[in-house]
Design an enzyme around this catalytic site. Structure first.
Site, PDB file in Angstrom:
ATOM      1  N   GLU A 102       0.833  -1.212   0.000  1.00 46.19           N
ATOM      2  CA  GLU A 102       0.000   0.000   0.000  1.00 46.19           C
ATOM      3  C   GLU A 102       0.863   1.257   0.000  1.00 46.19           C
ATOM      4  O   GLU A 102       2.005   1.231   0.449  1.00 46.19           O
ATOM      5  CB  GLU A 102      -0.870   0.017   1.263  1.00 46.19           C
ATOM      6  CG  GLU A 102      -2.277  -0.498   1.059  1.00 46.19           C
ATOM      7  CD  GLU A 102      -3.167   0.464   0.279  1.00 46.19           C
ATOM      8  OE1 GLU A 102      -2.665   1.413  -0.351  1.00 46.19           O
ATOM      9  OE2 GLU A 102      -4.381   0.238   0.299  1.00 46.19           O
ATOM     10  N   ASP A 103       0.288   2.351  -0.501  1.00 52.11           N
ATOM     11  CA  ASP A 103       0.994   3.627  -0.416  1.00 52.11           C
ATOM     12  C   ASP A 103       0.906   4.203   0.988  1.00 52.11           C
ATOM     13  O   ASP A 103       1.889   4.662   1.555  1.00 52.11           O
ATOM     14  CB  ASP A 103       0.427   4.620  -1.455  1.00 52.11           C
ATOM     15  CG  ASP A 103      -1.093   4.765  -1.400  1.00 52.11           C
ATOM     16  OD1 ASP A 103      -1.751   4.037  -0.631  1.00 52.11           O
ATOM     17  OD2 ASP A 103      -1.621   5.620  -2.146  1.00 52.11           O
ATOM     18  N   ASP A 106      -4.128   5.208   6.551  1.00 50.67           N
ATOM     19  CA  ASP A 106      -4.623   6.370   7.292  1.00 50.67           C
ATOM     20  C   ASP A 106      -5.591   5.859   8.367  1.00 50.67           C
ATOM     21  O   ASP A 106      -5.150   5.337   9.386  1.00 50.67           O
ATOM     22  CB  ASP A 106      -5.273   7.306   6.254  1.00 50.67           C
ATOM     23  CG  ASP A 106      -5.650   8.658   6.792  1.00 50.67           C
ATOM     24  OD1 ASP A 106      -4.786   9.348   7.332  1.00 50.67           O
ATOM     25  OD2 ASP A 106      -6.828   9.043   6.654  1.00 50.67           O
ATOM     26  N   LYS A 134      -0.011   6.425   9.262  1.00 56.68           N
ATOM     27  CA  LYS A 134      -0.396   7.496  10.187  1.00 56.68           C
ATOM     28  C   LYS A 134      -1.016   6.861  11.436  1.00 56.68           C
ATOM     29  O   LYS A 134      -2.237   6.680  11.498  1.00 56.68           O
ATOM     30  CB  LYS A 134      -1.434   8.419   9.527  1.00 56.68           C
ATOM     31  CG  LYS A 134      -0.939   9.199   8.327  1.00 56.68           C
ATOM     32  CD  LYS A 134      -2.073  10.067   7.764  1.00 56.68           C
ATOM     33  CE  LYS A 134      -1.644  10.832   6.545  1.00 56.68           C
ATOM     34  NZ  LYS A 134      -2.769  11.594   5.928  1.00 56.68           N
ATOM     35  N   PHE A 155      -1.479  15.918   5.308  1.00 59.20           N
ATOM     36  CA  PHE A 155      -1.824  15.461   3.960  1.00 59.20           C
ATOM     37  C   PHE A 155      -0.588  15.562   3.087  1.00 59.20           C
ATOM     38  O   PHE A 155       0.001  16.626   2.941  1.00 59.20           O
ATOM     39  CB  PHE A 155      -2.957  16.296   3.342  1.00 59.20           C
ATOM     40  CG  PHE A 155      -3.362  15.776   2.001  1.00 59.20           C
ATOM     41  CD1 PHE A 155      -4.191  14.666   1.893  1.00 59.20           C
ATOM     42  CD2 PHE A 155      -2.885  16.362   0.835  1.00 59.20           C
ATOM     43  CE1 PHE A 155      -4.540  14.151   0.655  1.00 59.20           C
ATOM     44  CE2 PHE A 155      -3.227  15.857  -0.417  1.00 59.20           C
ATOM     45  CZ  PHE A 155      -4.058  14.741  -0.497  1.00 59.20           C
ATOM     46  N   ASP A 162      -1.287  11.237  -4.805  1.00 64.24           N
ATOM     47  CA  ASP A 162      -1.765  12.386  -5.574  1.00 64.24           C
ATOM     48  C   ASP A 162      -2.553  13.370  -4.743  1.00 64.24           C
ATOM     49  O   ASP A 162      -3.039  13.052  -3.655  1.00 64.24           O
ATOM     50  CB  ASP A 162      -2.674  11.896  -6.712  1.00 64.24           C
ATOM     51  CG  ASP A 162      -4.026  11.413  -6.180  1.00 64.24           C
ATOM     52  OD1 ASP A 162      -4.040  10.591  -5.245  1.00 64.24           O
ATOM     53  OD2 ASP A 162      -5.066  11.876  -6.688  1.00 64.24           O
ATOM     54  N   ARG A 168       1.658  12.553  -8.519  1.00 62.12           N
ATOM     55  CA  ARG A 168       2.127  11.172  -8.321  1.00 62.12           C
ATOM     56  C   ARG A 168       3.558  10.975  -8.826  1.00 62.12           C
ATOM     57  O   ARG A 168       4.273  10.100  -8.373  1.00 62.12           O
ATOM     58  CB  ARG A 168       1.232  10.183  -9.076  1.00 62.12           C
ATOM     59  CG  ARG A 168      -0.178  10.072  -8.545  1.00 62.12           C
ATOM     60  CD  ARG A 168      -0.862   8.841  -9.160  1.00 62.12           C
ATOM     61  NE  ARG A 168      -2.307   8.858  -8.999  1.00 62.12           N
ATOM     62  CZ  ARG A 168      -2.958   8.433  -7.930  1.00 62.12           C
ATOM     63  NH1 ARG A 168      -2.302   7.982  -6.891  1.00 62.12           N
ATOM     64  NH2 ARG A 168      -4.283   8.469  -7.878  1.00 62.12           N
TER      65      ARG A 168
HETATM   66  P1  5GP Z   1      -7.700   4.820   4.769  1.00 62.99           P
HETATM   67  O1  5GP Z   1      -8.708   3.900   4.157  1.00 62.99           O
HETATM   68  O2  5GP Z   1      -6.581   4.131   5.511  1.00 62.99           O
HETATM   69  O3  5GP Z   1      -8.353   5.902   5.618  1.00 62.99           O
HETATM   70  O4  5GP Z   1      -7.054   5.662   3.606  1.00 62.99           O
HETATM   71  C1  5GP Z   1      -6.355   5.088   2.624  1.00 62.99           C
HETATM   72  C2  5GP Z   1      -6.414   5.905   1.352  1.00 62.99           C
HETATM   73  O5  5GP Z   1      -6.677   7.303   1.576  1.00 62.99           O
HETATM   74  C3  5GP Z   1      -5.058   5.855   0.698  1.00 62.99           C
HETATM   75  O6  5GP Z   1      -4.920   4.716  -0.113  1.00 62.99           O
HETATM   76  C4  5GP Z   1      -5.027   7.170  -0.039  1.00 62.99           C
HETATM   77  O7  5GP Z   1      -5.638   7.028  -1.283  1.00 62.99           O
HETATM   78  C5  5GP Z   1      -5.842   8.117   0.801  1.00 62.99           C
HETATM   79  N1  5GP Z   1      -4.992   8.962   1.694  1.00 62.99           N
HETATM   80  C6  5GP Z   1      -4.937   8.925   3.043  1.00 62.99           C
HETATM   81  N2  5GP Z   1      -4.072   9.835   3.528  1.00 62.99           N
HETATM   82  C7  5GP Z   1      -3.550  10.462   2.434  1.00 62.99           C
HETATM   83  C8  5GP Z   1      -2.572  11.531   2.276  1.00 62.99           C
HETATM   84  O8  5GP Z   1      -1.985  12.089   3.220  1.00 62.99           O
HETATM   85  N3  5GP Z   1      -2.292  11.888   0.994  1.00 62.99           N
HETATM   86  C9  5GP Z   1      -2.893  11.315  -0.090  1.00 62.99           C
HETATM   87  N4  5GP Z   1      -2.529  11.758  -1.281  1.00 62.99           N
HETATM   88  N5  5GP Z   1      -3.809  10.316   0.031  1.00 62.99           N
HETATM   89  C10 5GP Z   1      -4.134   9.911   1.280  1.00 62.99           C
HETATM   90 MG    MG Z   2      -3.763   3.217  -1.247  1.00 61.49          MG
END
Ligand code: 5GP
Ligand code: MG
Length: 183
Positions: A102-103, A106, A134, A155, A162, A168
């Site tokens: 995963e990137d 959150d 995070k 963020f 992106d 990206r």
């Molecule tokens: P989660 O489901 O863990 O809340 O969020 C995951 C997705 O939210 C990530 O795959 C990404 O697409 C987006 N996301 C969460 N935090 C960030 C951030 O700081 N920057 C960006 N660009 N995307 C984020």
């Molecule tokens: Mg992702």
């Protein structure tokens, strides 16, 4: 320190490309040790993980496979709300060791969802490798085994991530520069 403007907002460098490479190498080292002889299948979740996946795989030196998936969101019934479905998975993953790439993790909603779907498909062992984590935003219990870089609740963009489709391609990771961002 450099800055970029994306959709009219100013972002400043937060994590340099060399720091990223060092952190990715650390994760690869752990994986090489932990998953030796497991012949893991890496499943990179597109779009955001493409750079991390490429750099990580160059440093993983054990026998392994990689494939790419997407998480597609669609509207379910009123009781189920938004449904997230894993698409693009063609491998037989029953009984295997799978590393989700995963990137960023959150809240953990996405990763928990992917985890549940893989479990339901009979994966024996699931590990998560994420470029960014995070912990202060994380609300789930799924273990985040390999987090390359731990960050606060900012963020960020760049290195695969992106802001509304842009950024990206940036080699470094940037954070919104609140002080110089007047919008
Ligand atoms: P989660 O489901 O863990 O809340 O969020 C995951 C997705 O939210 C990530 O795959 C990404 O697409 C987006 N996301 C969460 N935090 C960030 C951030 O700081 N920057 C960006 N660009 N995307 C984020
Ligand atoms: Mg992702």
């Amino acid at each position: 320190m450099s800055s970029v403007v994306i959709h009219g907002h100013t972002f400043k460098t937060k994590i340099s490309s060399s720091e990223i490479q060092k952190a990715v190498a650390e994760v690869a080292k752990l994986i090489n040790k932990d998953l030796k002889d497991k012949k893991p299948l890496f499943l990179a979740v597109l779009n955001g993980s493409f750079m991390f996946a490429a750099d990580l795989m160059k440093k993983v030196n054990i026998e392994c496979e990689i494939s790419f998936v997407k998480v597609a969101s669609y509207e379910g019934t009123s009781s189920t709300g938004k449904i997230k479905q894993l698409i693009g998975l063609n491998e037989d993953i029953k009984g295997r060791t799978v590393v989700i790439v995963e990137d960023i993790v959150d809240t953990g909603n996405t990763i928990e969802n992917v985890w549940d779907q893989l479990k339901a498909l009979g994966v024996a062992d699931i590990k998560i490798a994420t470029l960014l984590f995070k912990p202060n935003a994380y609300t789930k219990t799924v273990p985040i085994e390999y987090a390359a870089i731990v960050i606060p609740n900012d963020f960020i963009v760049g290195y695969g991530l992106d802001y509304k489709g842009l950024g990206r391609n940036l080699e470094d990771i940037y954070v919104l520069d609140y002080e110089n961002d007047k919008k």
